[in-house]
Every structure is written in structure tokens, then in C-alpha cells.
Write a protein that holds these residues in place. Structure first.
Motif, PDB file in Angstrom:
ATOM      1  N   ASP A 131      73.653  65.514  33.533  1.00  6.35           N
ATOM      2  CA  ASP A 131      73.037  66.810  33.815  1.00  6.35           C
ATOM      3  C   ASP A 131      74.114  67.827  34.180  1.00  6.35           C
ATOM      4  N   GLU A 132      74.468  68.665  33.241  1.00  2.00           N
ATOM      5  CA  GLU A 132      75.452  69.727  33.435  1.00  2.00           C
ATOM      6  C   GLU A 132      76.757  69.249  34.071  1.00  2.00           C
ATOM      7  N   THR A 171      66.119  69.121  33.769  1.00  2.07           N
ATOM      8  CA  THR A 171      66.415  68.238  34.908  1.00  2.07           C
ATOM      9  C   THR A 171      65.196  67.400  35.267  1.00  2.07           C
TER      10      THR A 171
HETATM   11 MG   LIG Z   1      68.554  71.614  35.591  1.00  2.00          MG
END
Ligand SMILES: [Mg+2]
Ligand SMILES: Nc1ncnc2c1ncn2[C@@H]1O[C@H](COP(=O)(O)OP(=O)(O)OP(=O)(O)O)[C@@H](O)[C@H]1O
Length: 239
Positions: free
Chosen positions: A161-162, A43
Motif C-alpha cells: 500500500d503506497e 486500502t
Molecule cells: Mg489508501
């Protein structure tokens, strides 16, 4: 053709090196998975790429031009789009209007914005909720809408991100299908995910980080079979 070049990027928080001398290139049209255990710096790296954090060292080139230190807005204009942080869903505005506002803000003409909004609604299977306020959507549907907002004008590279975390399997299926078909049509992605089956299915290539550094950058199956990657996920228990 290299679209994104990350060269020696480092980010420190006090004594912690969150991102440690990370280098890799992403070619136009690639779909690259970025994996690694919790706290490995994924991240933070996406934050740096999207202008939300400044690197302490290193260089980032987009289309061959340095772009570190630019604001998220400037980076978005150059086509580096971080999903789920840059996008804004207006909760008291319906789904189609959310898409139209995004399209108009990015310079689309009204007719063009409407055409794209309609086709994204169908592609993302949001037809049944198109007239509902975004605030009434489920978490997964809201993520699908955010995909739509981001792709009203497709970015040069989409940083995810995810996106699948805590999403209903049906929505996950739709998201995976969206990423796959956009990739087949030449869209470039950098996809952070802990969902290994999805990473294997979608990403021909993966980069694994551990403790801020790149452990391996290779075809995804080779990455997942690598002893260093297995050890990183086991937190050194294998030693
Ligand atoms: Mg992360
Ligand atoms: N703003 C910050 N201030 C201090 N430390 C930070 C900050 N942001 C991240 N870190 C630290 O940097 C390291 C990397 O965190 P990061 O969130 O990038 O990991 P990640 O790979 O995304 O993890 P996860 O898979 O859990 O999302 C962690 O040790 C984290 O605590």
C-alpha cells in the motif's frame, strides 16, 4: 494459474459503500497495479484481503480456497502478506537482527536465516546501516528493512500500500528495483500507488477503482488513457 480470486467483495461503513462488488483475478507471477483517486477503496480492499477487515459480501480465494474472515496471521501463513502493517520492525534491535528474528519466526534454520538476511541487506543496499538499530534508520531505510522482513520467506502474494509515498528518490529507486527483479523471478504483487510513472514502469496490468468500484482492469497504458479514469481523477470536473 489463478493465485488470488476476488469475487463480488463489498464493504460498507454505515451508508458509505467503501468497496462495491469488486471482482478480479491475479495469476501467479503477476504484478498488478491498483490505482484510483483518494477514498476510492484501495486500502479498504487491501485491509479485507489481509484479514484486517471483514467483507459484508463476496468471496476471496487464495490458491482456489476461500480465505475471507481468516486472521492476518493465518493469511500470512498461507502466503498473503500485507506489507507495512503486518511486519514488525524492532526499533531497538539492529537491522540484521531484525531480519534474523523474522526468519527464525517463520521457521528458517539459523544458517539459512543468516544467508538470506545477508543477501537481502545487499539487495536492499542496507550494508552501511546493517549494524545500526532500526530506530536510527531514515523513514525510507526503515521501509526497505520492512521489505526485507517480509521477504525473508517470500509470500505467495505481497500486498503493498503506497510503498513509495514520502520516500527519498534514492530509496524509491531501490524499492522499484527490488519489486522489478523479484517480479522477474516470479513473485506476485498487488501494488497500490499514486505514483503513475512508477505504476507504468513496473506494472503491465492495472486496475482502477473509483467510489469503491472497479472502473477498468486492463494493460496499464490503456487504463491511464481511459476517459473514465481521467474523469475519476478529475473528480467529475471533466463533465
Ligand atoms: Mg489508501
Ligand atoms: N474504518 C472506517 N470507517 C469508516 N469509513 C471508512 C473506514 N475506512 C475507510 N473508510 C472510508 O472508505 C472510503 C475508502 O477509503 P480507503 O482508505 O479505502 O481509500 P483509498 O483508495 O485507500 O484512498 P487513499 O488513496 O487516500 O489512500 C473512504 O471514503 C473512507 O473515508
Amino acid at each position: 494459474m489463478t493465485l488470488l480470486s476476488v469475487r463480488g467483495v463489498t464493504k460498507r461503513y454505515g451508508g458509505l459503500v467503501a468497496v462495491n462488488n469488486v471482482s478480479f483475478d491475479v495469476a501467479a507471477g503477476e504484478l498488478v497495479g491498483l490505482i484510483g483517486p483518494n477514498g476510492s477503496g484501495k486500502t479498504t480492499l487491501l485491509n479485507i484481503l489481509s484479514g484486517l477487515a471483514d467483507p459484508d459480501a463476496g468471496e476471496i480465494l487464495l490458491d482456489g480456497k476461500p480465505c475471507q474472515g481468516l486472521t492476518p496471521e493465518k493469511l500470512a501463513h498461507r502466503g498473503m502478506m500485507r506489507m507495512f502493517q503486518l511486519t514488525r520492525v524492532f526499533r531497538r534491535m539492529n537491522v540484521i537482527d531484525n531480519l534474523l528474528v523474522a526468519g527464525r519466526a517463520l521457521g528458517l534454520k539459523p544458517g539459512e536465516a543468516l544467508d538470506r538476511a545477508r543477501s537481502l541487506i545487499s539487495e536492499l543496499r542496507l550494508d552501511a546501516v546493517a549494524a545500526l538499530d532500526a530506530g536510527q534508520l531514515s523513514g525510507g531505510q526503515m521501509k526497505l528493512l520492512e521489505f526485507g522482513v517480509c521477504f525473508m520467506v517470500p509470500p505467495r502474494i505481497a500486498l503493498l500500500d503506497e510503498p513509495f509515498a514520502a520516500v527519498h528518490p534514492t530509496m524509491k529507486e531501490i524499492m522499484g528495483g527490488f519489486i522489478r527483479s523479484r517480479h522477474e523471478n516470479g513473485q506476485t504483487f498487488l501494488l497500490v500507488s499514486h505514483d503513475m510513472p512508477v505504476v507504468v514502469e513496473l506494472c503491465p496490468r492495472a486496475i482502477c477503482m473509483n467510489a469503491g468500484a472497479v472502473v477498468i482492469d486492463a494493460p496499464t497504458r490503456a487504463v491511464l488513457a481511459d476517459a473514465r479514469v481521467i474523469e475519476a481523477y478529475l473528480g467529475g470536473q471533466a463533465a
